[in-house]
Enzyme design. Structure first.
Site, PDB file in Angstrom:
ATOM      1  N   LYS A  76       0.849  -1.201   0.000  1.00 21.88           N
ATOM      2  CA  LYS A  76       0.000   0.000   0.000  1.00 21.88           C
ATOM      3  C   LYS A  76       0.883   1.249   0.000  1.00 21.88           C
ATOM      4  O   LYS A  76       1.923   1.277   0.672  1.00 21.88           O
ATOM      5  CB  LYS A  76      -0.887  -0.043   1.257  1.00 21.88           C
ATOM      6  CG  LYS A  76      -1.929   1.065   1.350  1.00 21.88           C
ATOM      7  CD  LYS A  76      -2.818   0.824   2.573  1.00 21.88           C
ATOM      8  CE  LYS A  76      -3.882   1.884   2.744  1.00 21.88           C
ATOM      9  NZ  LYS A  76      -4.760   1.614   3.909  1.00 21.88           N
ATOM     10  N   SER A 171      -9.617   1.581   3.264  1.00 23.12           N
ATOM     11  CA  SER A 171      -8.809   2.346   2.333  1.00 23.12           C
ATOM     12  C   SER A 171      -7.755   1.528   1.584  1.00 23.12           C
ATOM     13  O   SER A 171      -7.158   2.030   0.634  1.00 23.12           O
ATOM     14  CB  SER A 171      -8.114   3.490   3.077  1.00 23.12           C
ATOM     15  OG  SER A 171      -7.219   2.984   4.048  1.00 23.12           O
ATOM     16  N   SER A 195      -9.528  -0.724   7.488  1.00 24.10           N
ATOM     17  CA  SER A 195      -9.073  -0.530   6.107  1.00 24.10           C
ATOM     18  C   SER A 195      -8.461  -1.744   5.431  1.00 24.10           C
ATOM     19  O   SER A 195      -8.295  -1.739   4.216  1.00 24.10           O
ATOM     20  CB  SER A 195      -8.078   0.621   6.043  1.00 24.10           C
ATOM     21  OG  SER A 195      -8.801   1.821   5.993  1.00 24.10           O
TER      22      SER A 195
HETATM   23  N1  GLN Z   1     -12.759   4.175   7.140  1.00 28.06           N
HETATM   24  C1  GLN Z   1     -11.921   4.441   8.271  1.00 28.06           C
HETATM   25  C2  GLN Z   1     -11.543   5.878   8.297  1.00 28.06           C
HETATM   26  O1  GLN Z   1     -11.728   6.515   7.298  1.00 28.06           O
HETATM   27  C3  GLN Z   1     -10.788   3.489   8.262  1.00 28.06           C
HETATM   28  C4  GLN Z   1      -9.456   4.049   8.050  1.00 28.06           C
HETATM   29  C5  GLN Z   1      -8.378   3.041   8.063  1.00 28.06           C
HETATM   30  O2  GLN Z   1      -8.519   1.946   8.595  1.00 28.06           O
HETATM   31  N2  GLN Z   1      -7.238   3.436   7.504  1.00 28.06           N
HETATM   32  O3  GLN Z   1     -11.104   6.390   9.299  1.00 28.06           O
END
Ligand code: GLN
Length: 524
Positions: A76, A171, A195
């Site tokens: 990532k 994400s 994420s």
């Molecule tokens: N959807 C969550 C957020 O936007 C998860 C983020 C993540 O795990 N990086 O905070």
């Protein structure tokens, strides 16, 4: 071979039937053919070929490093990679090249992994669809699967330029997409509120979030330091266990990693569930849960019971407050983390330089998207002197209650919890972007962020297909540092599900790609 699991591919390499460079080239060409998925921000072709050639040599000398030697992987794009751009999908870091490798990246390289590229994400990891990236949204490969296309008769070609495709989740959507589409055998994601698990479940792959402190965060560009953890995305649970063994352990560069040595493990082939107690948290019957997931969830609970496990309803009473507290704590940490991006040391710097202050302000306005700026504003609001007790301190207290709920349940004899991963299957892109990032996250993270608040390990396993022909995942949550037990139960379920996407196949019939997953890909 592109549809195999990591272990199977490693076995083929070991037999010498295929060379690492051949495998690498195959993956590179599939990456190019499926570039419309937008899974990769940077394709590291030269590095991949060089690493694969080195692996070739080791194999030729009969000295492969281990299971990961010569295996294509992806990372990532919020992990630092020496000499390779790390953007966090943000204008702020466009062109930024870190001088060192994140610990997890270095460990994978030391094992002989071959880096195919850096994967797409929501800017700085803030999102749950991989739609908020300056490089454009990631497409879920299942949008082009037979199971989906057959149910939604659209021409394959139209689907590519059209909007009739579904989100990959986020994400770490690029990482999940990369594994699901067959372009690599392992992708590293990050998990702050879900994420890794969210996109894994939407793309039909396994996504493991280890216990906080088990895997080093060094070199993972921080979002919420108290919750962030590298995540592992693979095609099967065994692979996730193998990779965890390579990544876990104390790191001098991350003082939050635990010092106890980690014993790598492989999972048993025959699994006895008779001494296990599985908890079904009643609060996870959340509003908006799709009937399909609900039925998958209860069918799985029944299966576990039939196989000898004790299955019981449990209560985690503070669950409904978790998502709001997550928002307060997340934005507060985001506000302080993002302070480092001031145009001086990293990435983007505005041309507006009337004063230092004007330059800072313009840099941040130009460099961050609305989502990041919005979270910085919220976070700073919660941290204001007059608000600090009311929001930040209160959220910290509720966080403790949420963690204590889990401890109580586990102390009462429950070994593993079974829950849904998401409320439903992946949303069509056009529908998804109707709502703002915060609302979407509140919906998408409802079952996942509680474990980040509590620091616990959790894994999502593909468990069936929705009526639209898209993957559905179930989540298992384990006791802290009990990954072996957690993954053993997950593997047992995986075996019951006839979901393994290993029959992945490509059909280039009319010049377009159709990704064919497991024949039935359905619940047995
Ligand atoms: N959807 C969550 C957020 O936007 C998860 C983020 C993540 O795990 N990086 O905070």
């Amino acid at each position: 071979m592109l549809g195999m699991s990591l272990r199977e591919a490693a076995a083929v390499l070991r037999l010498g039937q295929v060379k690492p460079t051949e495998l690498c080239q195959k993956c590179l060409s599939l990456i190019k053919e499926t570039s419309f998925l937008n899974a990769y921000i940077t394709i590291t072709e030269d590095i991949a070929l060089k690493q694969a050639a080195e692996a070739d040599k080791r194999f030729a000398q009969g000295k492969p490093l281990g299971e990961l030697d010569g295996i294509p992987i992806a990372i990532k794009d919020n992990f630092s990679t020496a000499g390779i751009e790390t953007t966090c999908a943000s204008r702020m870091l466009k062109g930024y090249v870190a001088p060192y490798n994140a610990t997890v990246v270095q460990k994978l390289f030391d094992q002989g992994a071959v880096l195919m590229g850096k994967t797409n994400l929501d800017e700085f990891g803030m999102g749950s669809g991989s739609t908020d990236s300056i490089f454009g949204p990631v497409r879920n490969p299942w949008s082009y699967s037979r199971s989906y296309i057959e149910k939604r008769p659209i021409s394959h070609h139209a689907a590519k330029d059209d909007s009739d495709w579904v989100i990959a989740g986020g994400s770490s959507g690029g990482s999940a997409c990369a594994v699901s589409a067959g372009t690599c055998y392992l992708a590293i994601g990050s998990d702050t509120g879900g994420s890794t698990r969210n996109p894994a479940s939407h793309c039909g792959v396994v996504g493991l979030k280890p216990t906080y402190g088990l895997v080093s965060r060094h070199g993972l560009i921080p979002l919420v330091n108290s919750m962030d953890i590298p995540g592992i995305l693979t095609r099967c649970v065994d692979d996730a266990a193998t990779v965890l063994g390579m990544l876990a352990g104390h790191d001098l560069y991350d003082s939050t990693t635990v010092q106890d040595p980690f014993q790598p493990f492989s999972l048993p082939e025959t699994i006895d569930l008779s001494n296990l107690c599985i908890g079904i948290p009643k609060e996870y019957h959340a509003p908006g849960l799709s009937t399909e997931i609900l039925s998958l969830w209860s069918k799985t609970a029944d299966l576990l019971e039939k196989a000898g496990a004790k299955v019981m309803e449990v209560s985690l009473p503070h669950t409904p407050y978790s998502i709001v507290c997550y928002h307060v704590l997340c934005t507060a940490e985001v506000a302080s983390n993002m302070a480092r991006f001031d145009g001086l040391e990293y990435g983007h710097r505005s041309d507006i330089d009337d004063s230092t202050e004007a330059m800072y302000a313009a840099t941040r306005r130009e460099g961050f998207n609305d989502v990041v700026r919005g979270r910085i504003l919220s976070g700073n609001y919660f941290l204001l002197k007059q608000n600090y007790e009311k929001y930040f301190v209160k959220a910290q207290k509720v966080r403790r209650l949420i963690a204590d709920d889990f401890v109580k349940v586990f102390n009462s004899g429950v070994h593993v919890l079974l829950t849904p991963t998401t409320l439903g299957d992946a949303a069509p892109y056009l529908e998804f972007i109707q709502e703002d990032n915060r609302t979407r996250s509140a919906e998408e993270d409802v079952f996942t962020q509680c474990t980040n608040m509590a620091g616990l390990p959790a894994v999502t396993v593909p468990a069936g297909l929705s009526s639209r022909g898209l993957p559905l995942g179930l989540q298992f949550i384990g006791r802290a540092f009990c990954e072996r037990q957690l993954l053993t139960v997950a593997k047992w379920c995986e075996k019951q599900m006839d979901f393994s996407p290993l029959q992945f196949n490509r059909d280039l019939g009319n010049g377009s790609i159709v990704l064919q997953y497991s024949k039935s890909a359905s619940f047995v």
